[in-house]
Structure formats: C-alpha cells, structure tokens
Design a protein around this motif. Sequence first.
Motif, mmCIF file in Angstrom:
data_model
loop_
_atom_site.group_PDB
_atom_site.id
_atom_site.type_symbol
_atom_site.label_atom_id
_atom_site.label_comp_id
_atom_site.label_asym_id
_atom_site.label_seq_id
_atom_site.Cartn_x
_atom_site.Cartn_y
_atom_site.Cartn_z
ATOM 1 N N VAL A 23 0.829 -1.206 0.000
ATOM 2 C CA VAL A 23 0.000 0.000 0.000
ATOM 3 C C VAL A 23 0.863 1.256 0.000
ATOM 4 N N ASP A 24 2.151 1.098 0.287
ATOM 5 C CA ASP A 24 3.078 2.231 0.271
ATOM 6 C C ASP A 24 3.582 2.531 -1.141
ATOM 7 N N GLU A 25 3.238 1.682 -2.105
ATOM 8 C CA GLU A 25 3.684 1.842 -3.491
ATOM 9 C C GLU A 25 2.479 2.136 -4.377
ATOM 10 N N PRO A 26 2.728 2.706 -5.565
ATOM 11 C CA PRO A 26 1.610 2.937 -6.483
ATOM 12 C C PRO A 26 0.967 1.615 -6.907
ATOM 13 N N PHE A 27 -0.352 1.595 -6.961
ATOM 14 C CA PHE A 27 -1.078 0.435 -7.468
ATOM 15 C C PHE A 27 -2.300 0.936 -8.221
ATOM 16 N N HIS A 28 -2.873 0.069 -9.037
ATOM 17 C CA HIS A 28 -4.048 0.415 -9.833
ATOM 18 C C HIS A 28 -5.172 -0.562 -9.543
ATOM 19 N N LEU A 29 -6.377 -0.146 -9.831
ATOM 20 C CA LEU A 29 -7.528 -1.037 -9.863
ATOM 21 C C LEU A 29 -7.905 -1.160 -11.333
ATOM 22 N N ALA A 30 -7.623 -2.306 -11.903
ATOM 23 C CA ALA A 30 -7.843 -2.521 -13.335
ATOM 24 C C ALA A 30 -9.260 -3.013 -13.582
ATOM 25 N N HIS A 31 -9.884 -2.496 -14.624
ATOM 26 C CA HIS A 31 -11.186 -2.987 -15.052
ATOM 27 C C HIS A 31 -10.958 -4.256 -15.858
ATOM 28 N N THR A 32 -11.688 -5.320 -15.537
ATOM 29 C CA THR A 32 -11.519 -6.589 -16.243
ATOM 30 C C THR A 32 -12.174 -6.561 -17.620
ATOM 31 N N ILE A 33 -13.064 -5.606 -17.817
ATOM 32 C CA ILE A 33 -13.695 -5.336 -19.110
ATOM 33 C C ILE A 33 -13.479 -3.850 -19.369
ATOM 34 N N PRO A 34 -13.094 -3.444 -20.569
ATOM 35 C CA PRO A 34 -12.853 -2.021 -20.828
ATOM 36 C C PRO A 34 -14.048 -1.163 -20.394
ATOM 37 N N ARG A 35 -13.744 -0.025 -19.800
ATOM 38 C CA ARG A 35 -14.801 0.868 -19.322
ATOM 39 C C ARG A 35 -15.754 1.268 -20.433
ATOM 40 N N SER A 36 -15.251 1.366 -21.649
ATOM 41 C CA SER A 36 -16.114 1.756 -22.772
ATOM 42 C C SER A 36 -17.189 0.707 -23.058
ATOM 43 N N ASP A 37 -16.993 -0.530 -22.599
ATOM 44 C CA ASP A 37 -17.971 -1.600 -22.811
ATOM 45 C C ASP A 37 -18.900 -1.793 -21.617
ATOM 46 N N LEU A 38 -18.738 -0.980 -20.574
ATOM 47 C CA LEU A 38 -19.541 -1.114 -19.360
ATOM 48 C C LEU A 38 -20.549 0.026 -19.243
ATOM 49 N N SER A 39 -21.655 -0.246 -18.556
ATOM 50 C CA SER A 39 -22.621 0.810 -18.259
ATOM 51 C C SER A 39 -22.074 1.647 -17.104
ATOM 52 N N PHE A 40 -22.701 2.780 -16.844
ATOM 53 C CA PHE A 40 -22.256 3.660 -15.764
ATOM 54 C C PHE A 40 -22.239 2.920 -14.426
#
Length: 72
Positions: A23-40
Amino acid sequence: MKARNEKPPFTAPCSFCGIEISVDEPFHLAHTIPRSDLSFDQIKSETFLKLSCPACNQAMGTMTEAEFTGAK
C-alpha cells in the motif's frame, strides 16, 4: 524494529503478474472489461475491478482480462 527481509505490511499480489504490491507503493484497480464496454453502474461496481500493478494495467490498455492474460 523491523527485521531484515520482512515483508512490508498490507501487501497483495498483482492479479495478473503476481508481483507483491504494498500500500506504500503505487497500485491500480484494473477494469476486467474495458470501461467503454460497461454501463455507468458497472463502471462503479467492484465486480469488474482487480488489483493491478501499474505496468500490467497500462499494458492491458483496452483489452479484456481474457484477452490480456491470453496475450501474455
């Protein structure tokens, strides 16, 4: 006093490459499906998120998780 080679607290592996992320280092939360293919509502959902190191998330780009893990 912290012992040598002791794992930093609060670490977890990257969901894609397995590198330990602190948690002391940079990390990301990756979307498993591209955001452009997901609803809001799906974009905000934890269902489509995985812990990722910055390198894997950037390499994943607009691929789905299946495409990315198959491409590696």
